[in-house]
Design an enzyme around this catalytic site. Sequence first.
Site, PDB file in Angstrom:
ATOM      1  N   THR A 181       0.810  -1.207   0.000  1.00  0.00           N
ATOM      2  CA  THR A 181       0.000   0.000   0.000  1.00  0.00           C
ATOM      3  C   THR A 181       0.839   1.250   0.000  1.00  0.00           C
ATOM      4  OG1 THR A 181      -1.615  -1.233   1.198  1.00  0.00           O
ATOM      5  CG2 THR A 181      -1.880   1.127   1.179  1.00  0.00           C
ATOM      6  N   ASN A 380      -1.841   5.316  15.046  1.00  0.00           N
ATOM      7  CA  ASN A 380      -3.061   4.979  14.318  1.00  0.00           C
ATOM      8  C   ASN A 380      -4.327   5.157  15.141  1.00  0.00           C
ATOM      9  OD1 ASN A 380      -2.153   4.147  11.617  1.00  0.00           O
ATOM     10  ND2 ASN A 380      -0.878   2.762  12.829  1.00  0.00           N
TER      11      ASN A 380
END
Lengths: 385, 385
Positions: A181, A380
Amino acid sequence: MSVTAPQGFEAAGVAAGLKSTGKPDVAVVVNRGPLKVGAAVFTSNRAKANPILWSQEVVRDGVVEAIVLNSGGANCFTGSFGFQTTHQTAEKAAALLQVSAGDVLVCSTGLIGTGDEVFRAKVLAGTEQGIAELSADGGDAASLAIMTTDSKPKRALATGDGWTIGGMAKGAGMLAPGLATMLVVLTTDAVLDAAQADEHLRAATRVSFDRLDSDGCMSTNDQVTLMASGASGVTPDPEAFAAALAEVCRDLATQLQGDAEGASHDITIEVINAASEDDAVDVGRSVARNNLFKAAIFGNDPNWGRVLAAIGTTEAAFDPYDVDVWMNGVRVCSAGGPDAPREAVDLTPRSTSVLIDLKVGSASAVILTNDLTHDYVHENSAYSS
Amino acid sequence: MSVTAPQGFEAAGVAAGLKSTGKPDVAVVVNRGPLKVGAAVFTSNRAKANPILWSQEVVRDGVVEAIVLNSGGANCFTGSFGFQTTHQTAEKAAALLQVSAGDVLVCSTGLIGTGDEVFRAKVLAGTEQGIAELSADGGDAASLAIMTTDSKPKRALATGDGWTIGGMAKGAGMLAPGLATMLVVLTTDAVLDAAQADEHLRAATRVSFDRLDSDGCMSTNDQVTLMASGASGVTPDPEAFAAALAEVCRDLATQLQGDAEGASHDITIEVINAASEDDAVDVGRSVARNNLFKAAIFGNDPNWGRVLAAIGTTEAAFDPYDVDVWMNGVRVCSAGGPDAPREAVDLTPRSTSVLIDLKVGSASAVILTNDLTHDYVHENSAYSS
């Protein structure tokens, strides 16, 4: 120099206000030819961002004039307005470069759901400014403008017999396979046709970005693009070019791994003596995605039981009671039982190796991953990205 | 009372020194009949612990006299010595109970690779002590002895028309599907034959433990056992029994979720209007396993983009641009685009709901999971388990 190291390319990176920090956030890379060959591979996530939907169509004929990339907003799940923003970005670049909009790729990265009127205005203005600032040494600036949570730019270079390959990448989270990604732009001045570019790109990504699995999370915006200008006038030896391109991709993949969000270990999982390469990849990926294993490595704990438990969830050919596991050169498990004591393994270095010997065949694969750390959870959870 | 709530069962929990804390670590549950019916489901991990290999054979004929469970060591990947330990445990219990060793189940939980001479001696002594202390109200003691990192025992009870179901469970990490990772013992005094017990057990676990996916890590030692004594003399209505057994299993699964290592949120993911139940489960599980989603919930961030990115990695039927996502009752994404602002969602309660409307069919499923927290990383990195 990154993408402007090969002849025939110009690039720029500018600050368009998409990042609240005021750092550069729009990059443009233009192929000045004489060839305008392009190939790209895209995320296999079925939830694809607007730039992916657009770029998939652009690359279909193998002709790419330019690519515009923005950080500070993924333009994903932003509806038809978001798709029009991508389209307008390509049209703006095409008008200024006097090429067809259908030959301009667009990439975006940042928070999903970002893509309103303000975003559009900034991306369009940034595109215009970027094209005004294009230069033959703009590659470094471009590589800075695509960064999101990256702590440093990722650049790579390889030279062959009269030709050069340059590359830049961004990515620090949502790193997972199929393909990994991130956004990557590769350029070369070698003489390639579209079919060759496509073939070389797929072969190189298969053994590099597709083998990087930092956190198992596949993005909506992944794209790896190769543009060939032919400006060197040299038709490369196919094998030499393939090897050089794979090396550039592996170099960038390793840089992505080394800068993964919050990681404290770069873990190389090598699976050997598998029945097939697919089996080796499955086993390596299963271990790479096991949170208990990843947390153990963070804690410098050679917990081979978690490795075997992860292998056991795959369909790969193996005998659970005839597997050897090595960590940083020490065999901690042999024939499915304990071997060297845990004290014998030093897991304090950032670079960590796990070797898994399946003992059933002769195929192998290497998967790159990271550990699961407090900083990963913090980065995150503490803000949206 | 847990497993001794139904008539016909005796149990005990004793401290055999397997746990360094000196807490109880060996449990015994004995079926005094008149029926000695048993059924079990096991981890689908191909790396199976020695007690699993043994118990799979024991349960084949549907006759189970007793089960011995130990914490403080998984006896997994401990070679043929470890298998002999399991075998000797069953033989020790069988001799003392004057039954066949082939009708005695064994379960172990703890660190993989633990199963040396010291372990064997302690398990055998604990088995002897446990059988000496068997009593008709020993269920609570048994449920304490199977705990590992559990902060509290898990017990459940359901009563029907003249019959009772009792249950105990342990599990706080390595919780994943196929089936969820834990040890569970269910008992009933209802009159069932082996086929009925097996059918009821599989049906109940499919919609309870199999739908719990705390951290995506499948254990090597999972086992859910149902023993039926027939001591009530009552043949239950099949539908009523199935419903009660499923309720006991769901109750225990929810207790496991609520005690998951380091978790700060219990997340219920409900997928509705899927094309099939399998699709609904796939989508729910993919979201449950996405570390970026799990970290966002820890940070009280209604990051629906990560939900859609996770859905996009499945093969389920859906249109990424026609999905609605609700968090704690607020629609944050509609038709694949932003809806209510993030400020409208309060994710501070421990109990969190995510509703995903796929809008393509009428099937649904519920998956239970937890968030990814600093404490999860700490508990799974700071010591071996």
